[in-house]
Design an enzyme around this catalytic site. Structure first.
Site, PDB file in Angstrom:
ATOM      1  N   LYS A   1      70.681  67.507 -14.825  1.00 55.15           N
ATOM      2  CA  LYS A   1      72.107  67.621 -15.109  1.00 55.15           C
ATOM      3  C   LYS A   1      72.308  68.035 -16.567  1.00 55.15           C
ATOM      4  O   LYS A   1      71.364  68.076 -17.360  1.00 55.15           O
ATOM      5  CB  LYS A   1      72.800  66.285 -14.829  1.00 55.15           C
ATOM      6  CG  LYS A   1      72.305  65.116 -15.654  1.00 55.15           C
ATOM      7  CD  LYS A   1      72.969  63.824 -15.231  1.00 55.15           C
ATOM      8  CE  LYS A   1      72.444  62.652 -16.066  1.00 55.15           C
ATOM      9  NZ  LYS A   1      73.101  61.388 -15.705  1.00 55.15           N
TER      10      LYS A   1
ATOM     11  N   TYR B   1      84.192  69.791 -46.990  1.00 58.96           N
ATOM     12  CA  TYR B   1      85.572  69.367 -46.783  1.00 58.96           C
ATOM     13  C   TYR B   1      85.845  67.999 -47.387  1.00 58.96           C
ATOM     14  O   TYR B   1      85.038  67.072 -47.278  1.00 58.96           O
ATOM     15  CB  TYR B   1      85.892  69.313 -45.285  1.00 58.96           C
ATOM     16  CG  TYR B   1      86.176  70.666 -44.685  1.00 58.96           C
ATOM     17  CD1 TYR B   1      87.305  71.403 -45.054  1.00 58.96           C
ATOM     18  CD2 TYR B   1      85.312  71.211 -43.749  1.00 58.96           C
ATOM     19  CE1 TYR B   1      87.563  72.646 -44.496  1.00 58.96           C
ATOM     20  CE2 TYR B   1      85.556  72.449 -43.173  1.00 58.96           C
ATOM     21  CZ  TYR B   1      86.683  73.171 -43.560  1.00 58.96           C
ATOM     22  OH  TYR B   1      86.933  74.405 -43.007  1.00 58.96           O
TER      23      TYR B   1
END
Length: 375
Positions: free
Chosen positions: A38, A257
Site C-alpha cells: 500500500k 522563514y
C-alpha cells in the site's frame, strides 16, 4: 528527467527489497509470506516493487485502496491481491471484474458481498477481518466467534481470516499475548480458513504467531521491525538532494522563514533543492542558534554530518555545512538525506515522527533510480 537536472534523487535497491522478503520468509516458519504494498509500496513504486517481489516468490499482496489493487494486479497478474480498507457500498462489481479480494470487516460488508455473489452465481473469495484490540476495522470478537453459524458464509469463499497487532514492535507489550490468544480462539471457531495475524514486527515476536500467512510491510523496505535492537533488514531507499547555492552568513544573521535559526558565528550554508512538497517533513526544521545540539534534520555532506539550519520550506532546505569537506561543497553536489547512518528510522526520529511516514511521503518530483533485481 536526467539526473543532472534533478533536484532530488531517490535511489531504490530492488535486490535489497527482494532479499528482505526472503529473510522474512525464512523467519516465518513455513507460513506463506505476503507483501504489503500500500501507499505506492511504501513510496518505492508499486509498478517496480511488486514485480521484484513476485520474482522473488511472493504470491499474495495487500493494498489499502482499490486503485492500488489495480496497479498491483497489472504489475503481477498471476498473484492474489487483497484490499485492506474494506468493501465500499456498490463496489463489489469492481472487485469481481478485476479479480481482487476485499477484506470484509463488518456485517454490512459481509451481507453485501454475499448478496453480490448470489446474484452472480459464484462463490467469490474474500478475507474476513476480526478486530482483536485495534478498534479500527473488523468484526468484534463476538461477531467473529458467531460467524460460523451465519448463512452468508455459504454464498462466498472465506479465503483468509485476519487481524492486526496493536503494538507488536513492543516485544513485551501484554497486548501481544492477549491478541494472539483471542485470535487463536476465533480461528478455532472457523476451522479450515487460513489465518493471518503477524505484520513485520509480529514475525519477530517470541510467540511466533505466524499462523498460515504473514503480512510484512515496513520491514520489506528497510524499516526496523525490532526497535531498540539492531535492524535485521537491508536498506532499500536512499535520498540525495542537490546543492543549488552556497553562501556565508555572518554572526547574528538568520536563515529561513521567520528567522528562527540564528548564526552564532560566521557559518557556511548550503541550500538544497528538496522541501516538504517533496515529502521531506517540515517538522525536521531546525530553530535555534548554530552550534546547539538539536535533534532535528541532518544531512551527510561528503560523509560529514551537517545539521539543518532554519525551517524546511516547500521546495528548499538549508544545511549548515561549515565543517564539511571542501571538495563536497559545490553547486550541484549531492547531500545525503536518507542513507548510511541516516536510516529511515533515524530520519523519522529527528523529524519527530516515524520512518513509516518518511517512506510513504516520498514525493513524485524526485528522479527515481532503480538498481538491482529480485536475484
Amino acid at each position: 528527467m536526467p539526473e543532472e537536472a534533478a533536484g532530488g534523487i531517490l535511489r531504490i535497491d530492488l535486490t535489497a527489497l527482494a532479499s528482505n522478503w526472503r529473510s522474512l520468509r525464512d523467519r516465518a516458519g513455513g507460513a506463506e509470506t505476503a507483501a504489503v504494498v500500500k501507499a505506492n509500496a511504501y513510496g518505492t513504486g508499486i509498478e517496480e516493487a511488486v514485480p521484484a517481489l513476485a520474482a522473488a516468490g511472493c504470491r499474495t499482496f495487500f493494498v489499502a485502496h482499490p486503485g492500488e489493487a489495480l496497479r498491483a494486479r497489472n504489475a503481477a497478474p498471476r498473484t492474489t491481491v487483497y484490499v485492506l480498507n474494506g468493501l465500499l457500498p456498490g463496489s463489489a462489481g469492481f472487485y469481481a471484474a478485476h479479480d481482487v479480494r476485499p477484506v470484509l470487516g463488518s456485517w454490512p460488508e459481509i451481507e453485501e458481498w454475499a448478496a453480490f455473489c448470489r446474484s452472480q452465481g459464484r462463490r467469490l473469495e474474500a478475507a474476513i477481518h476480526v478486530d482483536t484490540g485495534m478498534n479500527r476495522l473488523g468484526l468484534t470478537v463476538g461477531e467473529g466467534l458467531a460467524l460460523a453459524a451465519r448463512p452468508e458464509l455459504k454464498d462466498f469463499t472465506p479465503a483468509l481470516l485476519m487481524s492486526h497487532f496493536v503494538g507488536a514492535e513492543e516485544r513485551d507489550n501484554p497486548l501481544n499475548a492477549r491478541q494472539i490468544e483471542t485470535f487463536a480462539a476465533v480461528r478455532n471457531a472457523l476451522p479450515g480458513i487460513p489465518a493471518s495475524l503477524a505484520n513485520s514486527s509480529g514475525i519477530f515476536l517470541p510467540q511466533k504467531p505466524h499462523f498460515d500467512l504473514v503480512r510484512p510491510g515496513y520491514a520489506l523496505y528497510g524499516g526496523n521491525p525490532t526497535p531498540g535492537a539492531e535492524n535485521p533488514m537491508r536498506a532499500v531507499v536512499g535520498l540525495e538532494g542537490r546543492i543549488v547555492q552556497l553562501r556565508w552568513v555572518e554572526t547574528g544573521d538568520t536563515v529561513g522563514y521567520n528567522g528562527r535559526w540564528i548564526a552564532g558565528e560566521r557559518r557556511r550554508i548550503a541550500t538544497v533543492s528538496v522541501g516538504y512538497a517533496d515529502g521531506y517533513p517540515r517538522s525536521a526544521s531546525a530553530p535555534g542558534r548554530s552550534g546547539e545540539a538539536l535533534a532535528t534534520g541532518m544531512a551527510l555532506v561528503g560523509g560529514h554530518p551537517c545539521p539543518f539550519a532554519g525551517t524546511v520550506s516547500m521546495d528548499l532546505l538549508a544545511v549548515d555545512v561549515t565543517g564539511a569537506p571542501e571538495g563536497a561543497l559545490a553547486r550541484g553536489e549531492p547531500v545525503t538525506l536518507i542513507g548510511g547512518p541516516l536510516t529511515v528510522d533515524e530520519v523519522g526520529r529527528r523529524a519527530g515522527t516515524i520512518g513509516y511516514e518518511i517512506l510513504t511521503g516520498l514525493g513524485d518530483r524526485y528522479r527515481r533510480v532503480y538498481t538491482g533485481s529480485a536475484r
